[in-house]
Design an enzyme around this catalytic site. Structure first.
Site, PDB file in Angstrom:
ATOM      1  N   LYS A  43       0.852  -1.194   0.000  1.00 52.69           N
ATOM      2  CA  LYS A  43       0.000   0.000   0.000  1.00 52.69           C
ATOM      3  C   LYS A  43       0.879   1.232   0.000  1.00 52.69           C
ATOM      4  O   LYS A  43       1.930   1.262   0.655  1.00 52.69           O
ATOM      5  CB  LYS A  43      -0.910   0.028   1.235  1.00 52.69           C
ATOM      6  CG  LYS A  43      -2.139   0.905   1.060  1.00 52.69           C
ATOM      7  CD  LYS A  43      -3.151   0.237   0.138  1.00 52.69           C
ATOM      8  CE  LYS A  43      -4.411   1.075  -0.037  1.00 52.69           C
ATOM      9  NZ  LYS A  43      -5.419   0.366  -0.859  1.00 52.69           N
ATOM     10  N   VAL A 101     -19.855   8.024  -2.130  1.00 53.96           N
ATOM     11  CA  VAL A 101     -20.286   7.831  -3.526  1.00 53.96           C
ATOM     12  C   VAL A 101     -19.269   8.478  -4.468  1.00 53.96           C
ATOM     13  O   VAL A 101     -19.594   9.259  -5.345  1.00 53.96           O
ATOM     14  CB  VAL A 101     -21.711   8.378  -3.782  1.00 53.96           C
ATOM     15  CG1 VAL A 101     -22.749   7.445  -3.197  1.00 53.96           C
ATOM     16  CG2 VAL A 101     -21.876   9.785  -3.217  1.00 53.96           C
ATOM     17  N   GLY A 102     -18.003   8.102  -4.234  1.00 60.15           N
ATOM     18  CA  GLY A 102     -16.922   8.573  -5.096  1.00 60.15           C
ATOM     19  C   GLY A 102     -16.750   7.641  -6.282  1.00 60.15           C
ATOM     20  O   GLY A 102     -17.725   7.229  -6.915  1.00 60.15           O
TER      21      GLY A 102
END
Length: 360
Positions: A83, A183-184
Site C-alpha cells: 500500500k 459515492v466517489g
C-alpha cells in the site's frame, strides 16, 4: 516516532519492507509498505488522506498492505500485497507531485506496482506512469484504458448478490434497502448497478458535489448526513470510502443485516473481535479484501488481451469467491472473516513451497 517502534510494528504485521519517502520541492510525504511478495510483485492502491500524524499514516499503510496480500491471494492473482499512503490533501496533487512519486516507485525496480485508490484516479496513475512502468492500468483488446472503479463496483455488486443468497436464499437485490457511505469512484458506479436492479438507496458523502451528482441523475435516491448513515434501517450497509468505520461505537448504531463495501479494512484495526461481534449480532460481514477485489480478479486472468465484456464477466467471479468463503465458514463453524483469511494464507503457503523448485 521512535525508530524501534517502526520495527516492532513491522514484526507485528510481518512486513518485508517499509519505505518513507519525502520530496521537499513538491511537498511529497509518503509511505510505501510492502507486506508479502510470495505470490509476485507487491500490488497496492495509492491513497491520499490528511492523517493527523506520522504514526497513523504508518499503521494505515501496514494494515492496508496486509489486507492487499489477502486480496491478491484470494482473487487468484500473482501479486503480493502493498500500500502507498500519501500524507496530504487531494488538492496537493499536481503533475510534479505525482511524477516525483512515480520516480520513487521506479526506484524499487518492480517490487511495488501501483494502482488507483482512495483520493486518486486513472488520471493520477497516468501522471505517475510518465516516470515508471510499474503502474497497473487495465486496458481492453483495443488498448483503451478501462476505469478500474467500474470493475471494482461490478465485482462488489455480484459479491452483494452472493451475500444476499447466503442470508436470504436469493440473488436478486430488487427492493433491498442499501445505505451507501461514500459515492466517489466506486460508490457512484455501485449506485448505477443497484438502481438498475430496483434497489432503494440512501447515500452519504463528505463531498456535497458527489451527492448532488447522484441525485441529479437519480432523484429517488435519499441523502443523509455522514453521521446518520450508520443508523439507517437497511438490508445492506455499504462503506465505500475510508477505512476503519466499523468500531465499537458505530456497531451500536447499526440497523443492517449485511455489511458489504469497497472500503479497505473497514473494521477498525482490521479487528477479528469486531467481526465476531457483528456475527453475534446477526450481521453478515463480507470480508472487504474478498468482495472488493474485482479488479484483481480481472488481473488474475488477463494473460491475453480481453474485451471489455470479458473483463466484466471475470469480475463476476467475486460471486463464486464469496460463495466459497461462506461455504468454508459454514463447514468449519467459523465467521466468514476468518474463513477468508484461512483461504488466502493456504494459497500463499502452497505457492511458497513450490517456489523452492528451480525453473530451467
Amino acid at each position: 516516532m521512535k525508530k524501534e517502534n517502526v520495527f516492532e510494528h513491522m514484526e507485528e504485521f510481518e512486513h518485508e519492507e517499509v519505505l518513507f519517502l519525502s520530496d521537499k520541492d513538491t511537498h511529497l510525504r509518503a509511505i510505501i509498505a510492502i507486506h508479502d511478495t510470495t505470490l509476485g510483485p507487491a500490488l497496492g492502491g495509492v491513497r491520499i488522506w490528511p492523517y493527523k500524524d506520522e504514526k497513523t499514516v504508518l499503521l494505515e499503510a501496514l494494515r492496508l498492505s496486509r489486507s492487499m496480500t489477502y486480496m491478491g491471494a484470494i482473487s487468484g492473482a500473482d501479486f503480493g500485497g502493498a500500500k502507498a499512503v500519501l500524507w496530504g490533501e487531494r488538492q496537493d496533487k499536481n503533475e510534479a507531485y505525482l511524477r516525483a512519486f512515480g520516480r520513487f516507485i521506479h526506484g524499487l525496480g518492480g517490487r511495488f506496482i501501483a494502482y488507483a485508490g482512495l483520493g486518486t484516479d486513472e488520471f493520477d496513475m497516468g501522471q505517475i506512469a510518465r516516470e515508471t512502468e510499474y503502474v497497473l492500468v487495465t486496458r481492453d483488446e483495443n488498448g483503451k484504458v478501462l476505469d478500474s472503479a467500474k470493475l471494482a463496483a461490478y465485482g462488489l455488486y455480484w459479491g452483494m448478490k452472493a451475500c444476499n443468497n447466503c442470508l436470504f436464499g436469493i440473488d436478486s437485490l430488487k427492493n433491498k434497502v442499501f445505505a451507501i457511505q461514500g459515492v466517489g469512484e466506486v460508490g457512484s458506479q455501485l449506485v448505477e448497478y443497484l438502481i438498475k436492479e430496483g434497489a432503494h438507496l440512501v447515500i452519504t458523502d463528505i463531498n456535497y458535489d458527489a451527492i448532488k451528482k447522484i441525485q441529479d441523475n437519480y432523484p429517488e435516491v435519499e441523502a443523509v448526513k455522514p453521521r446518520e448513515i450508520y443508523g439507517i434501517k437497511c438490508d445492506f450497509f455499504s462503506p465505500c470510502a475510508i477505512s476503519g468505520v466499523i468500531t465499537e461505537k458505530t456497531i451500536e448504531k447499526l440497523k443492517c443485516k449485511i455489511i458489504a463495501g469497497s472500503a479497505d479494512c473497514m473494521l477498525k484495526d482490521c479487528s477479528v473481535e469486531l467481526a465476531e461481534e457483528l456475527h453475534k449480532r446477526g450481521i453478515l460481514f463480507a470480508p472487504d479484501f474478498a468482495i472488493g477485489g474485482g479488479e484483481l480478479v480481472v488481473a488474475a486472468v488477463q494473460s491475453v488481451a480481453m474485451s471489455k465484456s470479458s473483463m466484466f464477466e471475470s469480475a463476476r467471479r467475486i460471486y463464486n469467491i464469496m460463495g466459497m468463503i461462506f461455504e468454508l465458514a459454514k463447514k468449519e463453524k467459523t465467521i466468514p472473516f476468518k474463513a477468508a483469511i484461512k483461504i488466502a494464507n493456504e494459497r500463499i503457503e502452497k505457492i511458497a513451497k513450490i517456489k523452492r523448485i528451480q525453473r530451467h
